[in-house]
Design a protein around this motif. Structure first.
Motif, mmCIF file in Angstrom:
data_model
loop_
_atom_site.group_PDB
_atom_site.id
_atom_site.type_symbol
_atom_site.label_atom_id
_atom_site.label_comp_id
_atom_site.label_asym_id
_atom_site.label_seq_id
_atom_site.Cartn_x
_atom_site.Cartn_y
_atom_site.Cartn_z
ATOM 1 N N ILE A 27 0.846 -1.198 0.000
ATOM 2 C CA ILE A 27 0.000 0.000 0.000
ATOM 3 C C ILE A 27 0.880 1.246 0.000
ATOM 4 N N THR A 28 0.291 2.358 -0.409
ATOM 5 C CA THR A 28 1.006 3.629 -0.336
ATOM 6 C C THR A 28 0.991 4.127 1.112
ATOM 7 N N THR A 29 1.838 5.089 1.391
ATOM 8 C CA THR A 29 1.910 5.663 2.731
ATOM 9 C C THR A 29 0.755 6.644 2.897
ATOM 10 N N ASP A 30 -0.363 6.098 3.350
ATOM 11 C CA ASP A 30 -1.595 6.879 3.315
ATOM 12 C C ASP A 30 -2.575 6.312 4.343
ATOM 13 N N LEU A 31 -3.180 7.190 5.139
ATOM 14 C CA LEU A 31 -4.078 6.734 6.204
ATOM 15 C C LEU A 31 -5.312 6.007 5.657
ATOM 16 N N SER A 32 -5.859 6.506 4.545
ATOM 17 C CA SER A 32 -7.072 5.860 4.036
ATOM 18 C C SER A 32 -6.743 4.486 3.457
ATOM 19 N N LEU A 65 0.599 -0.204 11.481
ATOM 20 C CA LEU A 65 0.526 0.527 10.210
ATOM 21 C C LEU A 65 0.758 2.022 10.416
ATOM 22 N N ILE A 66 0.213 2.567 11.490
ATOM 23 C CA ILE A 66 0.419 3.993 11.750
ATOM 24 C C ILE A 66 1.888 4.273 12.040
ATOM 25 N N ASN A 67 2.532 3.380 12.780
ATOM 26 C CA ASN A 67 3.967 3.549 13.011
ATOM 27 C C ASN A 67 4.744 3.538 11.690
ATOM 28 N N ALA A 68 4.349 2.636 10.790
ATOM 29 C CA ALA A 68 5.025 2.551 9.486
ATOM 30 C C ALA A 68 4.817 3.836 8.679
ATOM 31 N N ILE A 69 3.599 4.371 8.723
ATOM 32 C CA ILE A 69 3.283 5.598 7.970
ATOM 33 C C ILE A 69 3.988 6.810 8.578
ATOM 34 N N LYS A 70 3.862 6.933 9.891
ATOM 35 C CA LYS A 70 4.307 8.155 10.573
ATOM 36 C C LYS A 70 5.813 8.137 10.853
ATOM 37 N N HIS A 71 6.264 7.114 11.562
ATOM 38 C CA HIS A 71 7.667 7.092 11.999
ATOM 39 C C HIS A 71 8.586 6.434 10.966
ATOM 40 N N GLY A 72 8.078 5.424 10.259
ATOM 41 C CA GLY A 72 8.907 4.730 9.273
ATOM 42 C C GLY A 72 9.033 5.533 7.995
ATOM 43 N N ASN A 73 7.941 5.644 7.272
ATOM 44 C CA ASN A 73 7.977 6.332 5.977
ATOM 45 C C ASN A 73 7.762 7.836 6.079
ATOM 46 N N ARG A 128 6.968 6.346 -0.744
ATOM 47 C CA ARG A 128 7.411 5.109 -0.104
ATOM 48 C C ARG A 128 6.233 4.157 0.080
ATOM 49 N N LYS A 129 6.542 2.870 0.061
ATOM 50 C CA LYS A 129 5.504 1.838 0.161
ATOM 51 C C LYS A 129 5.561 1.129 1.517
ATOM 52 N N ILE A 130 4.471 0.454 1.801
ATOM 53 C CA ILE A 130 4.403 -0.408 2.988
ATOM 54 C C ILE A 130 3.981 -1.796 2.512
ATOM 55 N N ARG A 131 4.787 -2.798 2.856
ATOM 56 C CA ARG A 131 4.458 -4.182 2.490
ATOM 57 C C ARG A 131 3.776 -4.856 3.671
ATOM 58 N N VAL A 132 2.672 -5.496 3.385
ATOM 59 C CA VAL A 132 1.913 -6.166 4.450
ATOM 60 C C VAL A 132 1.630 -7.606 4.016
ATOM 61 N N ALA A 145 6.140 -4.047 6.852
ATOM 62 C CA ALA A 145 7.480 -3.503 6.626
ATOM 63 C C ALA A 145 7.372 -2.150 5.940
ATOM 64 N N ASP A 146 8.130 -1.184 6.447
ATOM 65 C CA ASP A 146 8.162 0.129 5.794
ATOM 66 C C ASP A 146 9.522 0.344 5.144
ATOM 67 N N GLU A 147 9.690 1.493 4.499
ATOM 68 C CA GLU A 147 10.949 1.792 3.808
ATOM 69 C C GLU A 147 11.749 2.849 4.556
ATOM 70 N N GLY A 148 11.553 2.904 5.845
ATOM 71 C CA GLY A 148 12.255 3.901 6.653
ATOM 72 C C GLY A 148 13.590 3.406 7.166
ATOM 73 N N GLU A 149 14.178 4.233 8.030
ATOM 74 C CA GLU A 149 15.507 3.934 8.553
ATOM 75 C C GLU A 149 15.484 2.892 9.657
ATOM 76 N N GLY A 150 14.312 2.603 10.178
ATOM 77 C CA GLY A 150 14.226 1.661 11.286
ATOM 78 C C GLY A 150 14.489 2.332 12.624
ATOM 79 N N PHE A 151 14.304 1.583 13.699
ATOM 80 C CA PHE A 151 14.519 2.132 15.036
ATOM 81 C C PHE A 151 14.732 0.972 16.005
ATOM 82 N N ASP A 152 15.145 1.320 17.214
ATOM 83 C CA ASP A 152 15.349 0.302 18.244
ATOM 84 C C ASP A 152 14.119 0.299 19.150
#
Lengths: 155, 118
Positions: A11-16, A50-58, A64-68, A82-89
């Motif tokens: 999916i695209t990085t999008d709340l809807s 998903l919100i973490n992937a949209i907000k903090h990841g991508n 950027r895409k999100i794979r589910v 999975a998001d396309e962001g830098e990741g976090f601990d």
């Protein structure tokens, strides 16, 4: 007979788009015979991840895409996001249930994922999370101790 | 009939009862609805009522962003020494409040009437 439904989506990085995807996943979980507690838990954990992937990841970057991927059978539901962001601990995220953090409006997502799913596993980079919930495993997965510390019920 | 496990309906309404404002939050507070809830609670808190009762008897889902919206309303209300009270949560939402320990921050009552009495 073991029914098993594996699905991969992007999916695209999008709340809807996230909202529509959650509806689809919950429909599949319901169709597999899971009860309302299971559906509530899976809905909550999937929304938070998903919100973490949209907000903090991508970081709301729609390029950027999100794979589910979902793997649903009669006994357990596994969802990987999975998001396309830098990741976090994830260990660096403060405990939102600590007294000093109770008034903070943010920071409860990961805790809720852990509370309502049986397993929550991040990859090393921290940009992919795999969540598993076993059928009829109740709500929630953690409990308060007398010391006001949250512990997993199955520990 | 709406399926509560997959319901995305959401509405907020409010009415005055003596010195309290009763805010009814109905349906699912998903992330895309949390801002609307926060704005509404901030608007209500800005009028400085002594008590805001959140009637969540018809709330079937709330995510962390929705909880955050309620906390922001609580903090805004506290500025003028007002109170935010939660009324009539379902078992699932009550468990969620207990799991997040927000029941330590916000008083939770079984009914709106109990919440009005305090």
């Amino acid at each position: 007979m073991r029914l098993n439904k594996m699905t991969e989506r992007v999916i695209t990085t999008d709340l809807s788009a996230a909202r529509d995807l959650i509806r689809e996943i919950i429909r599949e979980v319901e169709a597999a015979g899971y009860d309302k507690d299971d559906c509530f838990a899976i809905r909550l954990a999937t929304e938070e991840a998903l919100i973490n992937a949209i907000k903090h990841g991508n970081k709301f970057d729609r390029s950027r895409k999100i794979r589910v991927s979902t793997d649903i059978d009669s006994q357990r539901v596994e969802i990987t996001i999975a998001d396309e962001g830098e990741g976090f601990d994830p260990a660096s995220v403060p405990d939102p249930t600590a007294d000093e953090n109770l008034e903070k409006p943010c920071g409860r997502g990961i805790m809720l994922m852990r509370a309502y799913m049986d397993e929550v596993i991040y990859n090393d980079k921290g940009n992919e999370v795999r969540m598993i919930r076993n059928r009829f495993s109740g709500l929630p997965k953690i409990r308060k101790t007398s010391a006001n510390i949250l512990e997993r019920k199955d520990d | 009939m709406t399926n509560p496990c997959n319901n995305n309906d959401f509405s907020i309404s409010e009415h005055q009862k003596d010195n309290a404002v009763i805010v009814s939050i109905v349906g699912s507070v998903t992330t895309d609805k949390a801002d609307e809830l926060r704005e509404r609670l901030e608007q209500i808190a800005a009028k400085q009522p002594p008590i805001i009762v959140l009637d969540i008897s018809k709330m079937d889902f709330i995510c962390s962003a929705g909880l955050g919206a309620i906390i922001i309303g609580y903090l805004k209300c506290r500025h003028h020494k007002g109170q935010v009270r939660i009324a009539s949560p379902s078992d699932k939402i009550r468990e969620l409040l207990e799991t997040t320990r927000l029941d330590k921050l916000l008083d939770v009552f079984d009914t709106v009437e109990d919440a009005l009495k305090g």
